[in-house]
Design a protein around this motif. Sequence first.
Motif, PDB file in Angstrom:
ATOM      1  N   GLN A   1     -13.094  -8.046  -4.207  1.00  0.00           N
ATOM      2  CA  GLN A   1     -12.589  -6.927  -3.416  1.00  0.00           C
ATOM      3  C   GLN A   1     -12.065  -7.406  -2.061  1.00  0.00           C
ATOM      4  N   ASN A   2     -12.588  -8.527  -1.567  1.00  0.00           N
ATOM      5  CA  ASN A   2     -12.044  -9.092  -0.331  1.00  0.00           C
ATOM      6  C   ASN A   2     -10.684  -9.744  -0.556  1.00  0.00           C
ATOM      7  N   HIS A   3     -10.457 -10.266  -1.752  1.00  0.00           N
ATOM      8  CA  HIS A   3      -9.118 -10.768  -2.089  1.00  0.00           C
ATOM      9  C   HIS A   3      -8.106  -9.620  -2.080  1.00  0.00           C
TER      10      HIS A   3
ATOM     11  N   GLN B   1      -3.599  -6.681   0.508  1.00  0.00           N
ATOM     12  CA  GLN B   1      -3.034  -5.475   1.109  1.00  0.00           C
ATOM     13  C   GLN B   1      -2.695  -5.692   2.585  1.00  0.00           C
ATOM     14  N   ALA B   2      -3.537  -6.423   3.279  1.00  0.00           N
ATOM     15  CA  ALA B   2      -3.294  -6.667   4.702  1.00  0.00           C
ATOM     16  C   ALA B   2      -2.028  -7.487   4.923  1.00  0.00           C
ATOM     17  N   LYS B   3      -1.728  -8.378   3.968  1.00  0.00           N
ATOM     18  CA  LYS B   3      -0.564  -9.261   4.112  1.00  0.00           C
ATOM     19  C   LYS B   3       0.601  -8.853   3.216  1.00  0.00           C
ATOM     20  N   HIS B   4       0.508  -7.655   2.627  1.00  0.00           N
ATOM     21  CA  HIS B   4       1.620  -7.055   1.881  1.00  0.00           C
ATOM     22  C   HIS B   4       2.078  -7.931   0.708  1.00  0.00           C
ATOM     23  N   ILE B   5       1.096  -8.338  -0.085  1.00  0.00           N
ATOM     24  CA  ILE B   5       1.376  -9.076  -1.307  1.00  0.00           C
ATOM     25  C   ILE B   5       0.684  -8.335  -2.444  1.00  0.00           C
ATOM     26  N   VAL B   6       1.293  -8.296  -3.618  1.00  0.00           N
ATOM     27  CA  VAL B   6       0.755  -7.536  -4.742  1.00  0.00           C
ATOM     28  C   VAL B   6      -0.497  -8.215  -5.286  1.00  0.00           C
ATOM     29  N   SER B   7      -1.537  -7.419  -5.542  1.00  0.00           N
ATOM     30  CA  SER B   7      -2.778  -7.946  -6.099  1.00  0.00           C
ATOM     31  C   SER B   7      -2.885  -7.599  -7.577  1.00  0.00           C
TER      32      SER B   7
ATOM     33  N   ASP C   1     -10.651   0.473  -9.235  1.00  0.00           N
ATOM     34  CA  ASP C   1     -11.406   1.214  -8.221  1.00  0.00           C
ATOM     35  C   ASP C   1     -11.444   0.476  -6.883  1.00  0.00           C
ATOM     36  N   ILE C   2     -11.494  -0.855  -6.907  1.00  0.00           N
ATOM     37  CA  ILE C   2     -11.528  -1.602  -5.638  1.00  0.00           C
ATOM     38  C   ILE C   2     -10.144  -1.787  -5.040  1.00  0.00           C
ATOM     39  N   GLY C   3      -9.110  -1.283  -5.732  1.00  0.00           N
ATOM     40  CA  GLY C   3      -7.796  -1.233  -5.125  1.00  0.00           C
ATOM     41  C   GLY C   3      -6.758  -2.191  -5.648  1.00  0.00           C
TER      42      GLY C   3
END
Length: 248
Positions: free
Chosen positions: A49-51, A56-62, A79-81
């Motif tokens: 979830q930290n990844h 998200q903070a650096k605007h890259i697709v997870s 759920d974790i985004g």
Amino acid sequence: MKLFENKKFVVGPFMKVSDPALVEVAAFAGFDFVIIDLEHGPNTIQTVQNHVRAAQAKHIVSVIRVPEINENIISQALDIGADYVQVPQIETAEDAKRAVKAAKFFPEGARGACRYVRAADYASMPKENYFGNANKNSGVIIHIEGNIAFNNIDEILKVEGVDVIFIGPYDMSQSCGVPGQINHPKVISTIKEIVEKAVPLGKVVGTFVESPESAKQWIELGVKYISYGVDVGIYYDACKSIVDKVNA
């Protein structure tokens, strides 16, 4: 975030290291996405979830690669985004349908419904917004890995709700009888045949590569989702190159 906004193809690495700083590094380097790996390596839902936060903070697709077709794990990853789930071991159209069903809320699927999760801003997001937009804001990538899937590919390609069909060359090499030889003619031919069937149907295809030359080869054939290397391998290659040059 969506993968292909204003892009003809996208490139990103697999991430096995548990430190989310490497996700940030990948973003700074200009990669389009990261595949956060829960199938191979030490990560857990709790660590990755930290990844996702870093992405998200650096605007890259997870993208989270889950370890199997498991409704609970797929739901947890979303759920974790995570923006996408990548589901391995897809061998039949029924497998692909199960993956989509687990990743989508009604009416496209039957994903477990809970708004007290990170993806819903921990319930601060209006429930109508969350459940109304979740299906279009998340995606499904299925992982084709062997001869059984290859033999069923025509039916798999008909499944609705799949965003990317990813062909795993290492597992495919095992099925072709040449384990590890991902550039063997048998492996290349098998992947090409899948690409040639999928692309005319408007399907997005992805695969794994280990060199810029291989990436360009597949891009020219219509592959749009290029997984380039693995964080530990990229780090090893950089270190080895430095050591060899210093010792030359």
